[in-house]
Design a protein around this motif. Structure first.
Motif, PDB file in Angstrom:
ATOM      1  N   ALA A   1       3.421  19.206  18.578  1.00  0.00           N
ATOM      2  CA  ALA A   1       2.821  20.088  19.258  1.00  0.00           C
ATOM      3  C   ALA A   1       3.953  21.602  19.589  1.00  0.00           C
ATOM      4  CB  ALA A   1       1.921  19.331  19.754  1.00  0.00           C
ATOM      5  N   GLU A   2       4.846  21.237  20.421  1.00  0.00           N
ATOM      6  CA  GLU A   2       5.523  22.055  20.566  1.00  0.00           C
ATOM      7  C   GLU A   2       6.658  22.755  20.324  1.00  0.00           C
ATOM      8  OE1 GLU A   2       7.494  25.008  23.472  1.00  0.00           O
ATOM      9  OE2 GLU A   2       5.858  23.700  23.868  1.00  0.00           O
ATOM     10  N   GLN A   3       6.937  22.022  18.844  1.00  0.00           N
ATOM     11  CA  GLN A   3       8.479  22.142  17.784  1.00  0.00           C
ATOM     12  C   GLN A   3       7.843  23.609  17.026  1.00  0.00           C
ATOM     13  OE1 GLN A   3      11.685  21.656  18.028  1.00  0.00           O
ATOM     14  NE2 GLN A   3      11.232  23.000  17.358  1.00  0.00           N
ATOM     15  N   TYR A   4       6.503  23.110  16.819  1.00  0.00           N
ATOM     16  CA  TYR A   4       5.961  24.104  15.308  1.00  0.00           C
ATOM     17  C   TYR A   4       5.660  25.386  16.170  1.00  0.00           C
ATOM     18  CZ  TYR A   4       6.287  21.061  11.810  1.00  0.00           C
ATOM     19  OH  TYR A   4       6.428  20.330  10.840  1.00  0.00           O
ATOM     20  N   PRO A   5       5.126  25.352  17.097  1.00  0.00           N
ATOM     21  CA  PRO A   5       4.938  26.469  18.050  1.00  0.00           C
ATOM     22  C   PRO A   5       5.861  27.331  18.461  1.00  0.00           C
ATOM     23  CG  PRO A   5       2.995  25.660  19.336  1.00  0.00           C
ATOM     24  CD  PRO A   5       3.931  24.714  18.361  1.00  0.00           C
TER      25      PRO A   5
ATOM     26  N   LEU B   1       9.060  27.612  16.718  1.00  0.00           N
ATOM     27  CA  LEU B   1       9.006  28.352  15.794  1.00  0.00           C
ATOM     28  C   LEU B   1       8.922  29.371  15.333  1.00  0.00           C
ATOM     29  CD1 LEU B   1       9.855  24.933  13.353  1.00  0.00           C
ATOM     30  CD2 LEU B   1      11.254  26.733  13.909  1.00  0.00           C
ATOM     31  N   ALA B   2       7.354  29.788  16.024  1.00  0.00           N
ATOM     32  CA  ALA B   2       6.213  31.359  15.775  1.00  0.00           C
ATOM     33  C   ALA B   2       6.493  31.746  16.799  1.00  0.00           C
ATOM     34  CB  ALA B   2       4.670  31.146  14.787  1.00  0.00           C
ATOM     35  N   LEU B   3       7.215  31.611  17.730  1.00  0.00           N
ATOM     36  CA  LEU B   3       7.044  32.188  18.989  1.00  0.00           C
ATOM     37  C   LEU B   3       8.183  32.960  19.644  1.00  0.00           C
ATOM     38  CD1 LEU B   3       3.800  30.548  20.718  1.00  0.00           C
ATOM     39  CD2 LEU B   3       4.104  32.358  19.400  1.00  0.00           C
ATOM     40  N   GLY B   4       9.151  33.054  18.764  1.00  0.00           N
ATOM     41  CA  GLY B   4      10.721  33.724  19.536  1.00  0.00           C
ATOM     42  C   GLY B   4      11.491  32.842  20.014  1.00  0.00           C
ATOM     43  N   THR B   5      11.183  31.244  20.018  1.00  0.00           N
ATOM     44  CA  THR B   5      11.684  30.326  20.876  1.00  0.00           C
ATOM     45  C   THR B   5      13.143  29.444  20.133  1.00  0.00           C
ATOM     46  OG1 THR B   5      10.084  29.832  22.015  1.00  0.00           O
ATOM     47  CG2 THR B   5      11.646  28.318  22.368  1.00  0.00           C
ATOM     48  N   ASN B   6      12.209  29.608  18.579  1.00  0.00           N
ATOM     49  CA  ASN B   6      13.888  28.858  18.294  1.00  0.00           C
ATOM     50  C   ASN B   6      13.481  29.194  16.830  1.00  0.00           C
ATOM     51  OD1 ASN B   6      14.165  26.874  20.426  1.00  0.00           O
ATOM     52  ND2 ASN B   6      13.653  25.799  18.833  1.00  0.00           N
ATOM     53  N   ASP B   7      14.453  29.565  15.757  1.00  0.00           N
ATOM     54  CA  ASP B   7      13.964  29.635  14.869  1.00  0.00           C
ATOM     55  C   ASP B   7      14.305  28.786  13.479  1.00  0.00           C
ATOM     56  OD1 ASP B   7      15.200  32.510  14.745  1.00  0.00           O
ATOM     57  OD2 ASP B   7      17.124  32.120  15.914  1.00  0.00           O
ATOM     58  N   VAL B   8      14.787  27.874  13.931  1.00  0.00           N
ATOM     59  CA  VAL B   8      14.991  27.204  12.618  1.00  0.00           C
ATOM     60  C   VAL B   8      14.730  25.420  13.222  1.00  0.00           C
ATOM     61  CG1 VAL B   8      16.093  28.283  10.767  1.00  0.00           C
ATOM     62  CG2 VAL B   8      17.501  26.607  12.656  1.00  0.00           C
TER      63      VAL B   8
ATOM     64  N   LEU C   1       1.246  23.818   7.770  1.00  0.00           N
ATOM     65  CA  LEU C   1       0.096  24.614   7.737  1.00  0.00           C
ATOM     66  C   LEU C   1       0.123  25.566   8.601  1.00  0.00           C
ATOM     67  CD1 LEU C   1      -2.215  25.750   5.970  1.00  0.00           C
ATOM     68  CD2 LEU C   1      -3.896  24.524   7.636  1.00  0.00           C
ATOM     69  N   TRP C   2      -0.380  25.526   9.386  1.00  0.00           N
ATOM     70  CA  TRP C   2       0.259  26.374  10.709  1.00  0.00           C
ATOM     71  C   TRP C   2       1.065  27.934  10.484  1.00  0.00           C
ATOM     72  CZ3 TRP C   2       2.998  28.026  14.880  1.00  0.00           C
ATOM     73  CH2 TRP C   2       2.102  29.490  15.579  1.00  0.00           C
ATOM     74  N   LEU C   3       2.429  27.137  10.479  1.00  0.00           N
ATOM     75  CA  LEU C   3       3.809  27.735  10.673  1.00  0.00           C
ATOM     76  C   LEU C   3       3.635  28.771   9.248  1.00  0.00           C
ATOM     77  CD1 LEU C   3       6.187  28.981  11.427  1.00  0.00           C
ATOM     78  CD2 LEU C   3       7.581  27.090  10.307  1.00  0.00           C
ATOM     79  N   ASN C   4       3.302  27.752   8.086  1.00  0.00           N
ATOM     80  CA  ASN C   4       3.192  29.198   6.854  1.00  0.00           C
ATOM     81  C   ASN C   4       1.975  29.730   6.708  1.00  0.00           C
ATOM     82  OD1 ASN C   4       5.295  27.504   5.671  1.00  0.00           O
ATOM     83  ND2 ASN C   4       4.261  25.967   4.767  1.00  0.00           N
ATOM     84  N   GLU C   5       1.196  29.445   7.455  1.00  0.00           N
ATOM     85  CA  GLU C   5      -0.098  30.665   7.566  1.00  0.00           C
ATOM     86  C   GLU C   5       0.052  31.865   8.395  1.00  0.00           C
ATOM     87  OE1 GLU C   5      -2.972  31.048   6.735  1.00  0.00           O
ATOM     88  OE2 GLU C   5      -2.482  29.415   4.890  1.00  0.00           O
ATOM     89  N   ALA C   6       1.197  31.576   9.793  1.00  0.00           N
ATOM     90  CA  ALA C   6       1.589  32.307  10.259  1.00  0.00           C
ATOM     91  C   ALA C   6       3.319  33.440   9.785  1.00  0.00           C
ATOM     92  CB  ALA C   6       1.903  31.903  11.988  1.00  0.00           C
ATOM     93  N   GLY C   7       3.608  33.539   8.550  1.00  0.00           N
ATOM     94  CA  GLY C   7       4.369  34.344   8.327  1.00  0.00           C
ATOM     95  C   GLY C   7       6.031  33.249   8.357  1.00  0.00           C
ATOM     96  N   GLY C   8       5.932  32.259   8.607  1.00  0.00           N
ATOM     97  CA  GLY C   8       6.943  31.733   8.838  1.00  0.00           C
ATOM     98  C   GLY C   8       6.984  30.440   7.224  1.00  0.00           C
ATOM     99  N   LYS C   9       8.215  29.604   7.163  1.00  0.00           N
ATOM    100  CA  LYS C   9       7.638  28.767   6.141  1.00  0.00           C
ATOM    101  C   LYS C   9       8.602  27.610   7.126  1.00  0.00           C
ATOM    102  CE  LYS C   9       9.749  27.982   1.654  1.00  0.00           C
ATOM    103  NZ  LYS C   9      11.154  28.920   0.352  1.00  0.00           N
ATOM    104  N   ALA C  10       7.951  26.202   6.145  1.00  0.00           N
ATOM    105  CA  ALA C  10       8.430  25.247   6.815  1.00  0.00           C
ATOM    106  C   ALA C  10       7.471  24.597   4.865  1.00  0.00           C
ATOM    107  CB  ALA C  10       7.144  24.596   7.322  1.00  0.00           C
TER     108      ALA C  10
END
Length: 255
Positions: A179-183, A185-192, A208-217
């Motif tokens: 619940a913390e790791q996926y955010p 990845l999208a919010l400029g804290t971690n890259d991968v 789903l959330w990360l992919n919809e945000a434009g990242g990739k999982a």
């Protein structure tokens, strides 16, 4: 999710009595808060749509046959994600819910119990945080920032990860909480990030959330993550498709 957090989780934060924490095995704790939260979430979700099957982490632990419901329309629930942190009296921890159909998450919700941050996504409709559209962004650092979960890897694979992947990144601690790791990845804290264990209640909503945000999982071979692939391991997440491709190339060299 907020109501359940206030009723079943937060009153027990740093307030667990003796006997209210158990070990499910493999240093995987469960608390009275997990059980009560799951019961309340099940009740609430049934009121929203009782036609969906229910797959909760704790009920599935008690009866693994429940995992067979993952290939049909269902709710998937992690009643306290980050129980290890919660039981130790420290953040982060949250609630994760996904709605899946045909083995694929269609909607996902991630609630941070302490901050109230609410991530949501619906397939094809983008990702949101607290009602505002969010676009995934890399850290911009060189080398990129990686949070790599080694805890469920076999020792040989841990060694291979350290040799072939770790040198290409700046390594940071993992939060022991999807619940913390996926955010992150999208919010400029971690890259991968690399995940070995890929249980549906941990990852369905976040992927789903990360992919919809434009990242990739996705799975390391590029195939989509499916909630009904019970027992399959390996999942890569990244702040952008380009970062994902770079990680996948390194990951493939471990085989």
């Amino acid at each position: 999710m907020r109501r359940v957090s206030e009723r079943a989780i937060l009153p027990r934060y740093r307030n667990l009595a003796a006997g209210e924490v158990e070990d499910k095995g493999g240093n995987d704790p469960v608390t009275i808060a997990d059980k009560d939260s799951e019961a309340l979430l099940r009740e609430g979700l049934a009121a929203i749509d009782a036609s969906l099957a229910f797959v909760g982490e704790e009920t599935a632990h008690a009866d693994p046959a429940i995992l067979e419901r993952l290939d049909r329309p269902c709710w998937i629930v992690d009643p306290v994600d980050g129980t290890r942190n919660f039981a130790a009296g420290k953040p982060p921890f949250g609630i994760i819910i996904a709605r899946a159909d045909g083995g694929v998450a269609q909607s996902g919700w991630i609630y941070d119990c302490l901050t109230g941050r609410f991530c949501s996504a619906h397939r094809g409709a983008g990702a949101m945080i607290d009602g505002e559209r969010v676009a995934s962004r890399p850290t911009g650092q060189s080398p990129p920032v990686a949070a790599i979960s080694l805890i469920f890897m076999e020792e040989q694979r841990r060694d291979a990860t350290r040799r072939h992947i770790a040198p290409a990144y700046e390594l940071v601690d993992i939060p022991y909480c999807a619940a913390e790791q996926y955010p992150r990845l999208a919010l400029g804290t971690n890259d991968v990030s690399i995940f070995e264990r890929t249980l549906a209640w941990d990852h369905a909503a976040g992927v789903l959330w990360l992919n919809e945000a434009g990242g990739k999982a996705a799975r390391p071979d590029g195939s989509p993550y499916r909630v009904d692939e019970v027992g399959r391991t390996g999942l890569l997440g990244a702040a952008s498709p380009a970062l994902w491709d770079e990680l996948a190339d390194l990951y493939a060299k471990m085989d």
